[in-house]
Design a protein around this motif. Structure first.
Motif, PDB file in Angstrom:
ATOM      1  N   ARG A 181       0.772  -1.131  -0.031  1.00  0.00           N
ATOM      2  CA  ARG A 181       0.051   0.027  -0.049  1.00  0.00           C
ATOM      3  C   ARG A 181       0.828   1.171  -0.017  1.00  0.00           C
ATOM      4  O   ARG A 181       0.573   2.301  -0.647  1.00  0.00           O
ATOM      5  CB  ARG A 181      -0.805  -0.016   1.203  1.00  0.00           C
ATOM      6  CG  ARG A 181      -2.084  -1.093   1.226  1.00  0.00           C
ATOM      7  CD  ARG A 181      -2.954  -0.731   2.211  1.00  0.00           C
ATOM      8  NE  ARG A 181      -3.833  -1.831   2.310  1.00  0.00           N
ATOM      9  CZ  ARG A 181      -4.810  -2.294   1.476  1.00  0.00           C
ATOM     10  NH1 ARG A 181      -5.125  -1.378   0.371  1.00  0.00           N
ATOM     11  NH2 ARG A 181      -5.689  -3.335   1.538  1.00  0.00           N
ATOM     12  N   ARG A 182       1.817   1.334   0.663  1.00  0.00           N
ATOM     13  CA  ARG A 182       2.876   2.538   0.932  1.00  0.00           C
ATOM     14  C   ARG A 182       3.378   2.539  -0.486  1.00  0.00           C
ATOM     15  O   ARG A 182       3.491   3.871  -0.965  1.00  0.00           O
ATOM     16  CB  ARG A 182       3.794   2.442   2.099  1.00  0.00           C
ATOM     17  CG  ARG A 182       4.829   3.357   2.202  1.00  0.00           C
ATOM     18  CD  ARG A 182       5.863   3.147   3.137  1.00  0.00           C
ATOM     19  NE  ARG A 182       6.827   1.900   2.934  1.00  0.00           N
ATOM     20  CZ  ARG A 182       7.779   1.928   2.215  1.00  0.00           C
ATOM     21  NH1 ARG A 182       8.052   3.055   1.429  1.00  0.00           N
ATOM     22  NH2 ARG A 182       8.570   0.818   1.859  1.00  0.00           N
ATOM     23  N   VAL A 183       4.172   1.681  -0.856  1.00  0.00           N
ATOM     24  CA  VAL A 183       4.832   2.129  -2.315  1.00  0.00           C
ATOM     25  C   VAL A 183       3.879   2.249  -3.233  1.00  0.00           C
ATOM     26  O   VAL A 183       4.546   3.159  -4.287  1.00  0.00           O
ATOM     27  CB  VAL A 183       5.574   0.586  -2.387  1.00  0.00           C
ATOM     28  CG1 VAL A 183       6.362   0.779  -3.916  1.00  0.00           C
ATOM     29  CG2 VAL A 183       6.607   0.445  -1.603  1.00  0.00           C
ATOM     30  N   ALA A 184       2.794   1.721  -3.385  1.00  0.00           N
ATOM     31  CA  ALA A 184       1.844   1.921  -4.664  1.00  0.00           C
ATOM     32  C   ALA A 184       1.319   3.318  -4.408  1.00  0.00           C
ATOM     33  O   ALA A 184       1.448   3.998  -5.567  1.00  0.00           O
ATOM     34  CB  ALA A 184       0.659   0.881  -4.296  1.00  0.00           C
ATOM     35  N   ALA A 185       1.162   3.987  -3.414  1.00  0.00           N
ATOM     36  CA  ALA A 185       0.920   5.179  -3.049  1.00  0.00           C
ATOM     37  C   ALA A 185       1.879   6.165  -3.553  1.00  0.00           C
ATOM     38  O   ALA A 185       1.587   7.139  -4.235  1.00  0.00           O
ATOM     39  CB  ALA A 185       0.422   5.747  -1.819  1.00  0.00           C
ATOM     40  N   GLU A 186       3.031   5.907  -3.200  1.00  0.00           N
ATOM     41  CA  GLU A 186       4.292   6.572  -3.663  1.00  0.00           C
ATOM     42  C   GLU A 186       4.499   6.621  -5.029  1.00  0.00           C
ATOM     43  O   GLU A 186       4.607   7.697  -5.727  1.00  0.00           O
ATOM     44  CB  GLU A 186       5.473   6.132  -2.890  1.00  0.00           C
ATOM     45  CG  GLU A 186       5.776   6.257  -1.441  1.00  0.00           C
ATOM     46  CD  GLU A 186       6.725   5.583  -0.795  1.00  0.00           C
ATOM     47  OE1 GLU A 186       7.079   5.586   0.345  1.00  0.00           O
ATOM     48  OE2 GLU A 186       7.472   4.809  -1.633  1.00  0.00           O
ATOM     49  N   GLN A 187       4.415   5.461  -5.564  1.00  0.00           N
ATOM     50  CA  GLN A 187       4.541   5.404  -7.050  1.00  0.00           C
ATOM     51  C   GLN A 187       3.727   6.145  -7.868  1.00  0.00           C
ATOM     52  O   GLN A 187       3.791   6.704  -8.801  1.00  0.00           O
ATOM     53  CB  GLN A 187       4.811   3.876  -7.560  1.00  0.00           C
ATOM     54  CG  GLN A 187       5.923   3.242  -7.137  1.00  0.00           C
ATOM     55  CD  GLN A 187       7.177   3.830  -7.299  1.00  0.00           C
ATOM     56  OE1 GLN A 187       7.522   4.358  -8.756  1.00  0.00           O
ATOM     57  NE2 GLN A 187       8.276   4.369  -6.317  1.00  0.00           N
ATOM     58  N   TRP A 291      20.903  -3.600   3.077  1.00  0.00           N
ATOM     59  CA  TRP A 291      19.670  -3.917   2.577  1.00  0.00           C
ATOM     60  C   TRP A 291      19.342  -2.650   1.597  1.00  0.00           C
ATOM     61  O   TRP A 291      19.845  -1.510   1.709  1.00  0.00           O
ATOM     62  CB  TRP A 291      18.536  -3.421   3.816  1.00  0.00           C
ATOM     63  CG  TRP A 291      17.578  -4.259   4.045  1.00  0.00           C
ATOM     64  CD1 TRP A 291      16.374  -4.126   3.349  1.00  0.00           C
ATOM     65  CD2 TRP A 291      17.379  -5.332   4.887  1.00  0.00           C
ATOM     66  NE1 TRP A 291      15.499  -5.242   3.888  1.00  0.00           N
ATOM     67  CE2 TRP A 291      16.221  -5.852   4.783  1.00  0.00           C
ATOM     68  CE3 TRP A 291      18.272  -6.088   5.958  1.00  0.00           C
ATOM     69  CZ2 TRP A 291      15.643  -7.013   5.407  1.00  0.00           C
ATOM     70  CZ3 TRP A 291      17.707  -6.991   6.660  1.00  0.00           C
ATOM     71  CH2 TRP A 291      16.542  -7.666   6.156  1.00  0.00           C
ATOM     72  N   GLY A 292      18.497  -3.225   0.535  1.00  0.00           N
ATOM     73  CA  GLY A 292      17.990  -2.414  -0.351  1.00  0.00           C
ATOM     74  C   GLY A 292      16.731  -1.600   0.245  1.00  0.00           C
ATOM     75  O   GLY A 292      15.872  -2.202   0.642  1.00  0.00           O
ATOM     76  N   LYS A 293      16.780  -0.380  -0.170  1.00  0.00           N
ATOM     77  CA  LYS A 293      15.912   0.887   0.251  1.00  0.00           C
ATOM     78  C   LYS A 293      14.192   0.147  -0.277  1.00  0.00           C
ATOM     79  O   LYS A 293      13.462   0.293   0.344  1.00  0.00           O
ATOM     80  CB  LYS A 293      16.137   2.095  -0.163  1.00  0.00           C
ATOM     81  CG  LYS A 293      15.123   3.206   0.446  1.00  0.00           C
ATOM     82  CD  LYS A 293      15.563   4.514  -0.101  1.00  0.00           C
ATOM     83  CE  LYS A 293      14.311   5.409   0.416  1.00  0.00           C
ATOM     84  NZ  LYS A 293      14.927   7.020   0.054  1.00  0.00           N
ATOM     85  N   HIS A 294      14.533  -0.152  -1.384  1.00  0.00           N
ATOM     86  CA  HIS A 294      13.277  -0.704  -2.116  1.00  0.00           C
ATOM     87  C   HIS A 294      13.064  -2.126  -2.312  1.00  0.00           C
ATOM     88  O   HIS A 294      12.439  -2.570  -3.211  1.00  0.00           O
ATOM     89  CB  HIS A 294      13.008   0.113  -3.560  1.00  0.00           C
ATOM     90  CG  HIS A 294      13.417   1.479  -3.572  1.00  0.00           C
ATOM     91  ND1 HIS A 294      12.618   2.573  -3.265  1.00  0.00           N
ATOM     92  CD2 HIS A 294      14.717   2.184  -3.676  1.00  0.00           C
ATOM     93  CE1 HIS A 294      13.143   3.442  -3.150  1.00  0.00           C
ATOM     94  NE2 HIS A 294      14.460   3.652  -3.708  1.00  0.00           N
ATOM     95  N   ASP A 295      13.541  -2.794  -1.252  1.00  0.00           N
ATOM     96  CA  ASP A 295      13.195  -4.243  -1.138  1.00  0.00           C
ATOM     97  C   ASP A 295      11.731  -4.614  -0.880  1.00  0.00           C
ATOM     98  O   ASP A 295      11.204  -4.023  -0.047  1.00  0.00           O
ATOM     99  CB  ASP A 295      13.992  -4.960  -0.123  1.00  0.00           C
ATOM    100  CG  ASP A 295      13.948  -6.335  -0.168  1.00  0.00           C
ATOM    101  OD1 ASP A 295      13.141  -6.929  -0.816  1.00  0.00           O
ATOM    102  OD2 ASP A 295      14.944  -7.177   0.678  1.00  0.00           O
ATOM    103  N   MET A 296      11.272  -5.238  -2.027  1.00  0.00           N
ATOM    104  CA  MET A 296       9.657  -5.560  -1.842  1.00  0.00           C
ATOM    105  C   MET A 296       9.546  -7.138  -1.230  1.00  0.00           C
ATOM    106  O   MET A 296       8.554  -7.360  -0.872  1.00  0.00           O
ATOM    107  CB  MET A 296       9.055  -5.570  -3.331  1.00  0.00           C
ATOM    108  CG  MET A 296       9.091  -4.038  -3.854  1.00  0.00           C
ATOM    109  SD  MET A 296       8.122  -2.872  -2.836  1.00  0.00           S
ATOM    110  CE  MET A 296       6.483  -3.347  -3.088  1.00  0.00           C
ATOM    111  N   VAL A 297      10.682  -7.652  -1.543  1.00  0.00           N
ATOM    112  CA  VAL A 297      10.681  -9.327  -0.923  1.00  0.00           C
ATOM    113  C   VAL A 297      10.839  -9.350   0.447  1.00  0.00           C
ATOM    114  O   VAL A 297       9.885 -10.243   1.326  1.00  0.00           O
ATOM    115  CB  VAL A 297      11.619 -10.016  -1.761  1.00  0.00           C
ATOM    116  CG1 VAL A 297      11.553 -11.466  -1.261  1.00  0.00           C
ATOM    117  CG2 VAL A 297      11.459  -9.855  -3.262  1.00  0.00           C
TER     118      VAL A 297
END
Length: 347
Positions: A181-187, A291-297
């Motif tokens: 939800r957070r990443v979708a809103a940002e994108q 850590w990758g900042k945008h790790d979705m996994v």
């Protein structure tokens, strides 16, 4: 438990022809290219050793999965830079890669696999000497297995490197939902792949609010897909280099059989029951969390959780701004810098 490094000539020839690896009794420690085997509890597990062991420093890499394979990490700056600083041990875990054995639910558990890691250390010490020095690095599922091994015995390790590690898979279900939800809103706000990210929100709305194993698999699969979309938008870097030839050093049928078999045994328990968050304080050796900042996994929340809970007085958290789940491939030079500095400071 014993090392297996003496074959009849005919068998040795077959090993060389089919795996392209060589085992030498009089190895050059400045440029190792060895394959050894660990026999432990009805499994024979290969470890491929490459690099500079002149001061007998070894970096053991625990691959992802469960069901990945060790040499998938022999790419980019791990091969070109880290191997120049120390010997890297690419280990095929029980039920993974070219490991051999007959497995069942009682014969392939995280507890036994943690013992396998410690057995590997004993074999390496037997082969290269008791003065050998070890660092442990775990990526993804390897970040589950690493703590499991260290909580059994960390005395032989000079440091722990956690790379986007899944130390708390029990909490990932709800975190996946929140993170999507957070990443979708940002994108969407950035006008990146709006249709896709709107579909992600619809997807999350279809997920059961309480743990469901089928939905967990769907969330995990969607996480990998989402990272591809972030790469397409330039949010994360593409993989700098991929040595696809490594895959041909494996028997593909064995590789695929092991992958599916291991996952079918471990995944249910892995995703539902495992958390080492409350025990990370017992890991007191120097630790580096990458850590990758945008790790979705394995979302970034778990990076801070790992760092905060580790019991080491010497620990560091590094966030890769242009990476997802695999910063060793997307920001390889920075990754190598951090790993080499950590090893040099603690060996």
């Amino acid at each position: 438990m014993k090392k297996i490094n003496n074959y009849p000539k005919a068998i040795l020839l077959l090993v060389v022809l089919f795996t392209t690896f060589s085992c030498s009794k009089d190895e050059n420690l400045n440029d190792l290219e060895e394959t050894i085997f660990v026999r432990h509890k009805d499994a024979d597990m290969p470890a491929y050793i490459h690099g500079n062991a002149s001061d007998k420093t070894f970096l053991i890499i625990l691959h992802g999965g469960p069901g990945g394979f060790g040499l998938s990490y022999r790419n980019s700056t791990i091969k070109s830079r880290i191997e120049k600083e120390c010997a890297v041990v690419y280990f095929d875990q029980r039920g993974s890669g070219m490991a051999q054995g007959s497995y069942s639910e009682s014969g392939i558990t995280i507890d036994i696999m943690a013992e396998d890691v410690l057995a590997l250390v004993k074999v390496l010490k037997q082969k290269y000497g008791d003065d050998s020095k070890f660092f442990l690095m775990g990526h993804s599922w390897g970040g589950t297995l690493g703590p499991a091994a260290l909580l059994k015995d960390q005395s032989d390790f000079l440091g722990w490197i956690d790379v986007d590690g899944a130390h708390n898979t029990k909490a990932m279900y709800l975190e996946y939902i929140a993170n999507f939800r957070r990443v979708a809103a940002e994108q969407i706000a950035m006008e990146n792949n709006i249709n896709y990210w709107e579909s992600v929100i619809d997807f999350v709305d279809s997920i059961a609010p309480e743990y469901n194993i089928d939905d967990m698999y769907r969330l995990n699969s969607k996480a990998f897909e989402a990272e591809v979309k972030l790469e397409d938008s330039g949010v994360i870097n593409g993989i700098a280099e991929s040595n696809d030839k490594n895959i041909f050093k494996y028997n593909l049928l064995t590789l695929l059989w092991n992958t599916f078999n291991t996952q079918s045994i471990l995944d249910g328990d892995l995703f539902q029951n495992i958390s080492y968050s409350d025990r990370l304080s017992e890991i007191t050796i120097p630790s580096l969390v990458l850590w990758g900042k945008h790790d979705m996994v394995v979302p970034i929340r778990f990076a801070q959780e790992a760092f905060d809970n580790l019991g080491s007085k010497e620990k560091e958290l590094v966030i890769f701004e242009n990476s997802g789940h695999s910063p060793m491939g997307t920001e390889p030079d920075l990754f190598a810098d951090e790993v080499i500095q950590f090893i040099n400071e603690n060996r």
